[in-house]
Design a protein around this motif. Structure first.
Motif: not given
Ligand SMILES: Cc1cc2nc3c(=O)[nH]c(=O)nc-3n(C[C@H](O)[C@H](O)[C@H](O)COP(=O)(O)OP(=O)(O)OC[C@H]3O[C@@H](n4cnc5c(N)ncnc54)[C@H](O)[C@@H]3O)c2cc1C
Length: 452
Positions: A308-314, A348-349
């Motif tokens: 679970w990321l705090d911002r989008p990667l994709l 997030g993402q």
């Protein structure tokens, strides 16, 4: 439990057992389904856990538009619309040098023609690589049409087959190995060529072939397990959870008459339908008539890392990306896949990362797996930073699928009657497909033919 009154006692509540249960109860059979775990879904289920957002699958599952039996089953329980089928054939790749590639075909083309165009447009392959692939696909499709593949294919690994057919190492590394590993859950040096031939035939060569990828917009259990249980109950059937079969009883004339459970019950039925995986069926005390070479079949593991990321990667439209030259193989954008169905709130993402054929990685500690996932993401997506990860979870499935090594196909018994009164189904039975969800559901239909 009024088990004496059952027409069919089904062992196992995975895709095969549930599809059989729904089909049979719709046909008027009185069904009892026995599942050892407290939840249904077998090797394809989801769960929620305090501290983590969204449903977590026991591992990301991919479907294909040509999973016709699976789609029919989902339609029959009213959940087919929970599958999202891509508009056209497409796969995105990112490699460990940060470069991107894309296998795409215009919509509306026959699958094989689309594949040819898609391969021609790949930027990471030379003309020679593309020529090798084109020749391989042409020859494989011809074999599939002219009465099937040569029997010696099952004596060969995927890598031996591709070498024999002149596919270049780069054509293998950047296209066929990733597809083969995802579909067969073993590296191409281990997997039998039969499995790849079956997948290519189903997706590209057969009449009705359709290689479009599909994913569940919901957690796997919400896709089918709960709805199937309701359908069995509404047909008058009974689902018994947390009860394990321990032995199969043979009657005086060699007819299978019942099943003993860990709780001490003896359940009788006119037909017993085992939908257990082979390693689970082999744990039961079985009469001699049910023992066979199938007991040599072995499992292959899958390890998943959820981040679970705090911002989008994709990007929102990047639902899955194949990674090349890395330990981790596929990254799924769960926020986009589950969009509106519990993905992740806020900016997030939620990502699900898959390692198939994970014999080595199975022994690694969760922290080591998370470290490797972050290292590989940083290689393929140079913007990625480890500090973006706010939560992580590792899911290990040691018994994920059948290990389809050379020789395994011959050990797979056909779905259907194994002894009077006893039938088998399950992804691992010989359906003409690798051991997948579609094989599980198809096996249930085949094994139930003739049961009233
Ligand atoms: C991580 C992962 C990723 C996968 N990815 C894909 C994918 O992308 N695409 C795809 O098509 N397939 C995929 N698969 C494979 C797919 O999940 C299986 O093919 C399918 O779920 C098998 O269904 P089944 O009903 O044959 O067997 P199972 O799901 O194994 O069902 C058997 C059931 O029997 C129960 N049971 C066992 N012993 C007993 C007993 N003694 N008494 C009573 N009950 C018992 C088990 O608990 C289980 O619920 C994946 C599997 C995993 C684990």
């Amino acid at each position: 439990m009024g088990s004496d009154s059952a027409d069919v006692l089904i062992l196992g509540g995975g895709f095969a057992g549930l599809a059989a249960g729904v089909g049979l109860s719709r046909r008027g059979a009185r069904v009892v389904l026995l599942e050892k775990k407290p939840h249904l879904g077998g090797r394809a289920f989801s769960f929620r856990e305090t501290g983590y957002e969204g449903p977590i699958d026991n591992g990301q599952h991919l479907f294909l538009a040509c999973y016709r039996e699976t789609r029919k089953f989902l339609r029959s329980i009213g959940t087919e619309d929970r599958l999202e089928i891509a508009d056209g054939m497409g796969l995105d790749f990112a490699d460990s040098s940060g470069a991107r590639d894309r296998l795409r075909s215009p919509t509306g083309l026959p699958p094989l023609a689309g594949l040819g165009l898609g391969v021609a447009a790949l930027s990471g392959l030379s003309l020679r690589d593309k020529w090798g692939l084109a020749r391989f696909f042409r020859r494989a499709s011809r074999a599939a049409r002219n009465g099937g593949f040569a029997p010696d294919l099952d004596a060969m690994t995927v890598s031996e087959w591709l070498l024999k057919e002149g596919v270049t190492p780069r054509g293998r590394d950047r296209l066929l190995d990733p597809i083969s590993l995802a579909a067969l859950n073993e590296k191409s040096e281990v997997a039998s060529a039969t499995g790849l031939a079956q997948v290519l035939a189903k997706a590209f060569f057969e009449p009705g072939a359709d290689p479009r990828i599909a994913v569940a917009r919901v957690g796997l259990s919400d896709l089918y397990a709960d709805a199937a249980e309701r359908a069995i109950a509404s047909g008058g059937g009974t689902v018994v959870r947390s009860e394990r079969a321990t032995a199969v009883e043979e009657g005086p004339e060699g007819r299978i008459v019942g099943v003993k459970t860990a709780g001490g019950a003896m359940l009788k039925a006119r037909t017993i339908l085992s939908c257990l995986a082979p390693w689970d069926l082999a744990k039961l005390d079985l009469p001699r008539s049910l023992r066979g070479a199938w007991r040599d079949l072995r499992p292959a593991p899958i390890v998943s890392v959820c981040l679970w990321l705090d911002r989008p990667l994709l990007r929102e439209d990047e639902k899955l990306i194949g990674l090349l030259g890395t330990e981790i193989q596929w990254v799924f954008n769960k926020s986009a896949i589950l969009s509106g169905n519990g993905g992740m709130r806020g900016a997030g993402q939620y990502l699900s990362i898959v390692i198939s054929g994970a014999h080595r990685e199975l022994a690694w500690q969760p922290k080591a797996l998370i470290d490797v996932a972050c290292r590989d993401l940083a290689r393929c997506f140079p913007a990625f930073r480890r500090e973006w990860v706010k939560n992580a979870k590792v899911v290990k499935e040691p018994f994920a699928t059948l290990s389809g090594a050379p020789g395994a196909e011959a050990l797979r018994p056909r779905p259907g009657e194994m002894a009077p009164g006893f039938r088998i189904a399950g992804d691992w039975t010989r359906t003409g497909l690798p051991a997948t969800i579609e094989s599980a559901v198809l096996s249930a239909a085949m094994a139930c033919a003739g049961i009233s």
